[in-house]
Design a protein around this motif. Structure first.
Motif, short mmCIF file in Angstrom:
data_model
loop_
_atom_site.label_atom_id
_atom_site.label_comp_id
_atom_site.label_asym_id
_atom_site.label_seq_id
_atom_site.Cartn_x
_atom_site.Cartn_y
_atom_site.Cartn_z
N TYR A 443 0.85 -1.20 0.00
CA TYR A 443 0.00 0.00 0.00
C TYR A 443 0.88 1.25 0.00
N GLY A 444 1.88 1.26 0.87
CA GLY A 444 2.80 2.39 0.89
C GLY A 444 3.61 2.51 -0.39
N LYS A 445 4.04 1.36 -0.92
CA LYS A 445 4.77 1.38 -2.19
C LYS A 445 3.89 1.94 -3.30
N ALA A 446 2.62 1.57 -3.29
CA ALA A 446 1.70 2.07 -4.31
C ALA A 446 1.61 3.59 -4.27
N ILE A 447 1.47 4.15 -3.08
CA ILE A 447 1.38 5.60 -2.93
C ILE A 447 2.68 6.25 -3.42
N LYS A 448 3.82 5.65 -3.07
CA LYS A 448 5.10 6.23 -3.45
C LYS A 448 5.34 6.13 -4.96
N GLU A 449 4.93 5.03 -5.56
CA GLU A 449 5.14 4.88 -7.00
C GLU A 449 4.22 5.80 -7.78
N LEU A 450 3.00 6.01 -7.28
CA LEU A 450 2.12 6.99 -7.92
C LEU A 450 2.74 8.39 -7.82
N ALA A 451 3.28 8.71 -6.65
CA ALA A 451 3.91 10.02 -6.46
C ALA A 451 5.10 10.18 -7.40
N ALA A 452 5.87 9.10 -7.59
CA ALA A 452 7.01 9.17 -8.51
C ALA A 452 6.56 9.44 -9.93
N ALA A 453 5.33 9.06 -10.27
CA ALA A 453 4.77 9.31 -11.60
C ALA A 453 3.98 10.62 -11.64
N ASN A 454 4.17 11.45 -10.62
CA ASN A 454 3.51 12.77 -10.52
C ASN A 454 2.01 12.66 -10.32
N ILE A 455 1.57 11.63 -9.60
CA ILE A 455 0.15 11.48 -9.27
C ILE A 455 -0.03 11.48 -7.76
N PHE A 456 -0.90 12.35 -7.29
CA PHE A 456 -1.31 12.34 -5.88
C PHE A 456 -2.74 11.82 -5.81
N PRO A 457 -2.98 10.71 -5.12
CA PRO A 457 -4.31 10.09 -5.14
C PRO A 457 -5.41 10.97 -4.55
N GLY A 458 -5.05 11.90 -3.68
CA GLY A 458 -6.08 12.70 -3.03
C GLY A 458 -6.69 11.95 -1.87
N ASP A 459 -7.71 11.17 -2.15
CA ASP A 459 -8.37 10.37 -1.11
C ASP A 459 -7.66 9.03 -1.02
N MET A 460 -6.78 8.91 -0.03
CA MET A 460 -5.94 7.72 0.09
C MET A 460 -6.51 6.68 1.05
N LEU A 461 -7.79 6.77 1.37
CA LEU A 461 -8.39 5.81 2.29
C LEU A 461 -8.25 4.39 1.74
N LEU A 462 -8.19 3.44 2.67
CA LEU A 462 -8.00 2.04 2.29
C LEU A 462 -9.07 1.56 1.31
N LYS A 463 -10.28 2.06 1.45
CA LYS A 463 -11.39 1.59 0.62
C LYS A 463 -11.22 1.97 -0.84
N ASN A 464 -10.32 2.90 -1.13
CA ASN A 464 -10.11 3.34 -2.51
C ASN A 464 -8.98 2.60 -3.20
N PHE A 465 -8.42 1.61 -2.50
CA PHE A 465 -7.39 0.76 -3.07
C PHE A 465 -7.89 -0.67 -3.09
N GLY A 466 -7.44 -1.44 -4.07
CA GLY A 466 -7.83 -2.84 -4.17
C GLY A 466 -6.62 -3.74 -4.18
N VAL A 467 -6.86 -5.03 -3.90
CA VAL A 467 -5.81 -6.03 -3.93
C VAL A 467 -6.08 -6.96 -5.10
N THR A 468 -5.10 -7.12 -5.99
CA THR A 468 -5.26 -7.97 -7.17
C THR A 468 -5.05 -9.43 -6.80
N ARG A 469 -5.28 -10.31 -7.77
CA ARG A 469 -5.08 -11.74 -7.52
C ARG A 469 -3.61 -12.07 -7.29
N HIS A 470 -2.72 -11.17 -7.68
CA HIS A 470 -1.29 -11.37 -7.43
C HIS A 470 -0.86 -10.73 -6.11
N GLY A 471 -1.81 -10.18 -5.36
CA GLY A 471 -1.48 -9.57 -4.07
C GLY A 471 -0.94 -8.15 -4.17
N ARG A 472 -1.04 -7.54 -5.33
CA ARG A 472 -0.58 -6.15 -5.49
C ARG A 472 -1.68 -5.18 -5.11
#
Length: 572
Positions: A443-472
């Motif tokens: 989850y933290g890596k996701a936020i950091k990688e988005l930031a590295a791509a110049n994206i700020f998610p805004g609403d970073m609540l857990l409910k706005n993120f999903g877990v894929t079948r690969h656990g990402r």
């Protein structure tokens, strides 16, 4: 068939040829951009290639509608079955005929209402044969080990030439051999007939290039992918070796930008990749190599087939109800359907147009493996009895301008489709200690990688993120995203006296773009164990200086590294 139908069909195909030239030119330029380390140009070219489709469709439709005397014929839907038949004749011998059908559909939809869509007027179902004889254009090249992994690796790297030298081919060959010795069974390593079959074209994306193929023995086969990096002023090198199907699937994920890869016969390239990762749907594979409209066609056909051959009914998607979007799904179809509500929660200071712009921004931006791709649809029609009553009632209540009752049919005027994932908050409710650790780390890596791509998610609540079948962990709620460089990260000023801290209102001014990272722990985590664990793993996210440092790098023109695989150094 009339002469006019033949002319219109030819004009539609001419428009397709213009688009394909633009697509090929932008794709062919990927090699030079990689060799010259023109990282910022890569994102621009990717956006241009995505935009080219709609631009050329619109240009073709405008030319048809304004041409004399064909304009009147074009506007008459009764003529289109003849146009379609003429078009079939024109594309029958093409190597990209399935793409040509989708192009025809797009032009038709630009000129006519969606309720006029049928298999008579366009290609709801493809007319292309499911199996066809292979073309004479060589897709792959083969390399035989003759019992030497070293020799095999050297053959492959020597065959792919760039205008930039290899940094250290001997070192890379040794690394490939070491990785294969760890990843392959002993008997395969000793097999003198072990063969590498590699796609001749290189796959380019972001700052990387990929040699894609498979290893074949007499008994088994494995995917074989070599990611390449270009370290400026040093040369090209192999970053790692990938032989695991799941890892290859992640590289071709729906959460990543589209590859640039030259393909004379797209269907043959797709068939080859499908052999490497059979769990991927055709829609995802076409999308992965830049033919996202063909991916949309393949998705729609699979949805029709699913509804035809199942009794699945739409239900509301599991998870916390959104304040902007309403999400429903089919239990046995791995997709969610997202519509914009007519009224937003008071805390959401945005409008419908802004939400649409945010979703389209994501389509064109580098998703770095952390934002789900979407497909935008207009005027879906489904039988009423395919909706669970509670689901239909809720959709009609929250989005009456989008969800329309037409007797026994329900019209969805506008929606996005997206791969279904387990919401992170739900995943954590049932996660083991190790799963919780892994999910919060990612989850933290996701936020950091988005930031590295110049994206700020805004609403970073857990409910706005999903877990894929690969656990990402992947972000999928886009109504509050913004460019990182547009956000003002601040430290909360110290209170002048205790009463200020006790007041219900902040004692300091707050502008619309102000964000205070030190507030994140309480905002993101009600569970104290999760809060403490995340602070230990990614406490730097709670500091304004972390975000400000990233902003400085992005404004300086740096394109930060984000790798879609485990690197050799990490695996060692």
């Amino acid at each position: 068939m009339s002469y006019a139908s033949d002319q219109i069909a030819q004009q539609i195909l001419s428009g397709f040829d213009r688009y394909r030239r633009i697509f090929r030119d932008l794709t062919a330029g990927a090699r030079a951009r990689f060799e010259q380390a023109r990282w910022n140009d890569i994102q621009e070219a990717s956006t241009l290639r995505i935009n080219a489709y709609e631009e050329q469709v619109q240009e073709t439709a405008d030319q048809l509608a304004s041409s004399a005397p064909l304009g009147d014929q074009v506007r008459d839907v009764a003529v289109w079955p003849d146009i379609r038949q003429s078009y079939i004749t024109l594309i029958d011998q093409r190597f990209d005929d399935e793409l040509a059908e989708t192009w025809f559909n797009s032009v038709f939809c630009s000129l006519h209402q969606h309720d006029q869509i049928s298999d008579d007027t366009m290609f709801v179902h493809s007319t292309r044969p499911v199996t066809r004889p292979p073309s004479r254009i060589s897709l792959t090249r083969g390399f035989i080990s003759e019992g030497s992994l070293q020799g095999l690796a050297h053959q492959i790297l020597s065959e792919y030439s760039f205008d930039v030298p290899w940094e250290d081919m001997t070192r890379d060959v040794d690394m490939i051999v070491n990785q294969l010795q760890q990843g392959l069974p002993d008997w395969a390593q000793m097999d003198r007939g072990l063969t590498a079959e590699m796609v001749q074209s290189v796959f380019y994306r972001n700052k990387g290039a990929y040699l894609v193929g498979r290893l074949i023995s007499q008994q088994e086969q494995w995917p074989f992918v070599l990611p390449l990096v270009n370290r400026e002023h040093q040369g090209i090198s192999v970053d790692t070796v990938i032989t695991d199907e799941s890892d290859v699937s992640i590289i071709f994920s729906f959460t990543r930008s589209y590859f640039m890869v030259e393909s004379a016969v797209p269907s043959e390239l797709i068939a080859f990749i499908k052999r490497l990762i059979p769990g991927k749907h055709l829609a995802e594979l076409y999308t992965a190599i830049g033919f996202y409209k063909q991916g949309k066609s393949e998705f729609y056909r699979s949805l029709i087939a699913h509804l035809t051959h199942s009794d699945d009914r739409f239900i509301m998607a599991p998870g916390v109800r959104g304040m902007v979007m309403s999400v429903f799904t089919l239990p046995r179809f791995n997709t969610v359907f997202k519509i914009i509500k007519d009224r937003f929660a008071p805390s959401k200071n945005i409008d419908r147009t802004t939400v649409i712009e945010k979703y389209r921004l994501v389509k064109r931006h580098d998703r770095v493996g952390r934002m789900a791709d979407t497909q935008e649809f207009a005027d879906f029609r489904f039988p009423r009895d395919r909706f669970d009553p509670e689901c239909l009632q809720e959709l009609l209540e929250v989005a009456p301008s989008t969800v329309i009752e037409e007797g026994d049919t329900i019209l969805i005027r506008h929606c996005w489709t997206e791969r279904r994932m387990t919401p992170l908050n739900i995943y954590l409710e049932n996660a083991s200690e190790q799963q919780t650790y892994d999910a919060l780390l990612d989850y933290g890596k996701a936020i950091k990688e988005l930031a590295a791509a110049n994206i700020f998610p805004g609403d970073m609540l857990l409910k706005n993120f999903g877990v894929t079948r690969h656990g990402r962990v992947v972000f999928y709620d886009y109504d509050e995203i913004s460019y990182l460089t547009e956000v003002n990260f601040r430290v909360i000023p110290e209170a002048l006296y205790p009463e200020q801290e006790m007041a219900s209102e902040p004692w300091y001014s707050v502008s619309p773009n102000d964000v205070f990272p030190e507030e994140f722990p309480v905002f993101l985590f009600a569970d104290m164990h999760q809060r403490r664990l995340f602070s230990r793993l990614h406490g730097d996210l709670f500091e304004a200086s972390y975000w400000q440092g990233l902003q400085e790098q992005i404004r300086a023109g740096q394109v930060l590294d984000v790798y879609p695989y485990r690197r050799a150094a990490e695996s060692a």
